[in-house]
Design an enzyme around this catalytic site. Structure first.
Site, PDB file in Angstrom:
ATOM      1  N   VAL A 148       4.568   5.272  -0.013  1.00 41.37           N
ATOM      2  CA  VAL A 148       4.051   6.023   1.122  1.00 41.37           C
ATOM      3  C   VAL A 148       2.721   6.640   0.696  1.00 41.37           C
ATOM      4  O   VAL A 148       2.650   7.338  -0.327  1.00 41.37           O
ATOM      5  CB  VAL A 148       5.034   7.113   1.580  1.00 41.37           C
ATOM      6  N   ASP A 199      20.743   9.384   9.328  1.00 39.42           N
ATOM      7  CA  ASP A 199      20.356   9.799   7.973  1.00 39.42           C
ATOM      8  C   ASP A 199      19.642  11.146   8.013  1.00 39.42           C
ATOM      9  O   ASP A 199      18.571  11.308   7.434  1.00 39.42           O
ATOM     10  CB  ASP A 199      19.474   8.741   7.320  1.00 39.42           C
ATOM     11  N   LEU A 251       1.790   9.589  -1.642  1.00 41.84           N
ATOM     12  CA  LEU A 251       2.709  10.678  -1.315  1.00 41.84           C
ATOM     13  C   LEU A 251       4.075  10.485  -1.954  1.00 41.84           C
ATOM     14  O   LEU A 251       4.821  11.446  -2.131  1.00 41.84           O
ATOM     15  CB  LEU A 251       2.867  10.788   0.206  1.00 41.84           C
ATOM     16  N   GLY A 252       4.419   9.263  -2.265  1.00 39.54           N
ATOM     17  CA  GLY A 252       5.715   8.989  -2.872  1.00 39.54           C
ATOM     18  C   GLY A 252       5.920   7.497  -2.999  1.00 39.54           C
ATOM     19  O   GLY A 252       5.227   6.694  -2.378  1.00 39.54           O
ATOM     20  N   ALA A 253       6.900   7.100  -3.817  1.00 34.18           N
ATOM     21  CA  ALA A 253       7.177   5.683  -4.032  1.00 34.18           C
ATOM     22  C   ALA A 253       8.658   5.492  -4.272  1.00 34.18           C
ATOM     23  O   ALA A 253       9.356   6.387  -4.767  1.00 34.18           O
ATOM     24  CB  ALA A 253       6.373   5.138  -5.214  1.00 34.18           C
ATOM     25  N   GLY A 254       9.155   4.326  -3.884  1.00 32.80           N
ATOM     26  CA  GLY A 254      10.553   3.974  -4.090  1.00 32.80           C
ATOM     27  C   GLY A 254      10.667   2.526  -4.483  1.00 32.80           C
ATOM     28  O   GLY A 254       9.669   1.839  -4.741  1.00 32.80           O
ATOM     29  N   GLY A 255      11.893   2.033  -4.489  1.00 35.00           N
ATOM     30  CA  GLY A 255      12.110   0.669  -4.926  1.00 35.00           C
ATOM     31  C   GLY A 255      11.510  -0.373  -4.005  1.00 35.00           C
ATOM     32  O   GLY A 255      11.192  -1.474  -4.433  1.00 35.00           O
ATOM     33  N   MET A 256      11.349  -0.012  -2.711  1.00 32.30           N
ATOM     34  CA  MET A 256      10.890  -1.011  -1.746  1.00 32.30           C
ATOM     35  C   MET A 256       9.418  -0.880  -1.396  1.00 32.30           C
ATOM     36  O   MET A 256       8.835  -1.816  -0.842  1.00 32.30           O
ATOM     37  CB  MET A 256      11.717  -0.926  -0.463  1.00 32.30           C
ATOM     38  N   GLY A 257       8.804   0.243  -1.689  1.00 34.90           N
ATOM     39  CA  GLY A 257       7.412   0.394  -1.306  1.00 34.90           C
ATOM     40  C   GLY A 257       6.855   1.757  -1.642  1.00 34.90           C
ATOM     41  O   GLY A 257       7.445   2.517  -2.408  1.00 34.90           O
TER      42      GLY A 257
END
Length: 727
Positions: A30, A138, A22-28
């Site tokens: 989803v 947030d 579903l998505g990705a970022g610097g830490m992990g």
């Protein structure tokens, strides 16, 4: 939008099979995951290198803990988490809709009415967050997901308790620049008023398509937040006044979430799923269809080296066990005053004899007007019969009278009725409400008053969130209705290529039920299934039926409100389709046979509601005779379940009454119901951890009933699996 899995991605995490990214970022990353029961989840997995810091693991575990503390239908619930795993993970319910940022970016600003609904429901969510002693910190467009029945607030990654100073030291800015309060921008920390400011920024973005303090570097955004006025050009009227109040520089002058909810609630739609503009609703429908059309997963089949006949029998038994177990697991895991309807007489002629006994009051909350009036009348009749029988029984230690109130099926009336019954200290429990809208409103009041209430005609799974101690449901959970359809097809040998239409005009219930049908048909029945989702306020139903017919489907499941299902029946009849056809269990007892006419003949509905008049058991014969003697006819649909529910309440209440009379403590009845097993007219009642009728392998097969439209009426065929003791 999701993307395919990569070779380096895990296959499963914490009991969730991972299907898509579903998505990705610097830490992990989803992932879209599926539980063993078939439910979809968003699974956040933290990379091992990011989780090497022990302090981070503590914070991650705290995120799950904090999110679990919030009870609101507009906050995505946590399904599971493990902060100690090599790669920590957290799973929440999957919402098949875009974020607010995606929706506005693709379709432009929302209309003012939608912004008001968005604001009212998110204010309610923040009220629950703050009520749990937390500050979100947030709130931004990316943390608001849009579903047809309302928004969902997500991501408690930097949430903190209001008394937690660990990460609120002076000079430390936490949040997303452009959507945080001036006091946060100055590094002064943030309280509940900061969340209200952020919500004002989110609503301004939704209304205009622009962040209220523009775009640019974080430093520039922080400076504008502190020193400049927000850009609200194009927003007028009351909505402008609300946003001005939310975006006040002084946190002391901002409205509370409750005040904000009140100011925005007047534009709430009549239907909870009528708030999104058509283009956004279509996007939600497309996402829903995508989530239902995932790749097949091989079912677990225990075959041995036997001959073909024995192998088929083993496969059938194995899949049947899996299907029923899956259905059970699904359920373990989401005014202005009221009119007095009736005084509630027991009709026994025993008033003088009963005068020396203590008298207690059973509240009965029903809907007497609109399309649910017939159901309300049936439930009221069942309650009166059960109470009359109790009062007529020899040796009773107390008598009961009923106090029946009509909630009109609306939020305001349901709330008012609940307050009236809760304030009456003679009321020991309430039977009802009979409708989902009324149940959602009233359960909050009864929960706050510790007043036990039981509904036999609702089936949503989220009332437990707002009333975790005293709200009970004896009707089959709506999600289990999908399992029941699939099991019925399997048991009757009618499994083929299935077309499944999910009409969102029926609300989230239809999607929840359809998701289970699709998952069960594909993974457990091992057959092909073709799902189609119809967005609300569209006329796409006939096109969906035509598409499925062109694909040569052999079975048809149409999950929709009454009028749409009647229209689909006519369309299928004109096309000459004669294969098995199932409707939602919510339509049992409806006017479908009359409205559909000849086109409705042969349609199935599978439900826990029984027609006791066709059963041969002693208790069913006795109940049918008692109903006929009192009301002059056979029991109507849902009468049996209402009667059982009241009898169970009376039985367990009797065990809480102090010797010699007196008023028992209200919470005592709920504590007994949590542990009770009650044998009713046609099924045994026990409750799950979430106070819903507990679906088990036994009762799904032998205490769930198949009805078919024959001769212009619903006729009970029997239980899903043979149960000679009930027939």
């Amino acid at each position: 939008m999701s993307e395919a899995m990569r070779p380096s991605d895990p296959l499963a995490v914490g009991g969730f099979r991972l299907l898509r990214r579903l998505g990705a970022g610097g830490m992990g990353v989803v992932y879209l995951g599926r539980s063993e029961a078939g439910g979809l989840a968003a699974v956040k997995v933290i990379r091992a290198e990011s989780a090497a810091d022990e302090e981070f693991r503590v914070r991650f575990a705290r995120e799950a803990e904090l999110a679990r503390r919030v009870g609101s239908p507009w906050v995505v619930p946590v399904l599971g988490a493990d902060g100690t795993a090599p790669e920590p993970w957290l799973a929440t319910t999957f919402v098949p809709g875009p974020s607010l940022g995606e929706a506005v970016g693709e379709h432009g600003p929302l209309p003012p009415s939608a912004v008001r609904v968005l604001g009212a429901l998110l204010a309610e969510a923040l009220g629950a967050v703050h009520g749990a002693g937390l500050v979100h910190r947030d709130v931004k467009p990316g943390n608001v997901l849009l579903a047809v029945n309302g928004p969902r607030l997500i991501d408690f990654g930097i949430a903190r308790a209001t008394d937690d100073t660990a990460l609120t030291a002076s000079g430390l800015v936490i949040g997303t620049a452009g959507f945080l309060a001036p006091e946060q921008a100055r590094g002064e920390g943030s309280g509940p008023a900061g969340d209200v400011f952020a919500l004002g920024c989110v609503l301004a973005y939704a209304a205009t398509g622009r962040p209220p303090f523009g775009v640019g570097t974080p430093d520039a955004l922080l400076y504008r937040t502190v020193h400049d006025e927000p850009d609200l050009q194009g927003v007028a009227g009351e909505l402008r006044e609300v946003l001005d109040a939310c975006l006040a520089k002084d946190p002391q002058t901002r409205p509370t979430p409750a005040e904000l909810r009140t100011r925005l609630a007047e534009d709430a739609p009549a239907s909870p799923s009528a708030w999104l503009p058509d283009p956004v609703a279509r996007t939600v429908a497309e996402r829903s269809a995508e989530s239902l059309a995932l790749p097949d997963i091989e079912p677990t089949v225990l075959d041995g080296p036997d001959d073909a006949s024995r192998t088929r029998s083993k496969r059938l038994a194995s899949r049947r066990r899996l299907l029923v177990a899956g259905g059970a697991l699904l359920l373990a895991g989401g005014g202005s005053g009221a009119a007095l309807w009736a005084a509630g007489r027991d009709g026994t002629g025993a008033e003088a004899k009963a005068a020396t006994k203590p008298t207690y009051v059973l509240g009965v909350q029903v809907t007497r007007t609109g399309p649910d009036a017939g159901l309300g009348r049936t439930c009221e009749r069942a309650a009166q019969l059960a109470v009359a029988e109790h009062n007529a029984a020899a040796g009773g230690a107390f008598t009961v009278r009923t106090k029946v109130l009509d909630d009109d099926g609306t939020v305001d009336r349901a709330t008012s009725v609940a307050h009236e019954l809760a304030a009456d200290r003679a009321v020991f429990a309430v039977f009802g409400p009979t409708g989902e809208i009324a149940m959602r409103a009233a359960s909050r009041v009864y929960g706050a008053a510790n007043l036990t209430h039981v509904s036999s005609t609702t089936g949503q799974s989220d009332f437990f969130v707002s009333s975790p101690a005293v709200s009970f449901q004896t009707g089959m959970p709506h999600q289990a209705g999908g399992t029941a359809i699939a099991l019925s097809a399997l048991a009757s040998g009618q499994v083929g290529r299935a077309g499944v239409v999910i009409d969102r005009a029926g609300g989230s219930v239809m999607h929840d039920q359809g998701n289970v049908v699709v998952t069960s048909w594909r993974q457990i029945l091992g057959a092909e299934v073709l799902p189609r989702v119809v967005a609300e306020d569209t006329d796409d139903g006939p096109a969906a039926v035509r598409q499925l017919l062109s694909r040569g489907v052999q079975d048809f499941v149409y999950l929709a409100p009454l009028d749409a299902t009647v229209r689909a029946a006519g369309q299928l009849a004109r096309a000459g389709f004669t294969g098995p056809r199932w409707m939602s269990h919510l339509l049992y007892g409806s006017d479908f046979p009359r409205l559909a006419g000849a086109a409705g003949e042969g349609w199935y509905v599978v439900t826990s509601a029984v027609d006791p008049a066709v059963l041969k058991t002693k208790e069913a014969v006795r109940f049918t005779a008692a109903w006929k003697a009192r009301y002059g006819g056979t029991p109507e649909p849902y009468a049996t379940e209402a009667y059982d529910s009241v009898r169970m309440l009376l039985q367990e209440f009797a065990r809480t009454v102090p010797a010699g009379g007196g008023r028992p403590a209200r919470p005592a009845l709920a504590a007994r119901l949590q542990k009770t097993t009650y044998h009713g007219v046609a099924r045994t009642y026990a409750f799950s951890d979430y106070h819903q009728y507990a679906v088990t392998t036994q009762n799904m097969g032998t205490e769930t009933f198949v009805h078919q439209v024959r001769g212009g009426r619903f006729r009970q065929v029997g239980t899903i699996l043979p149960n000679t003791g009930n027939q």
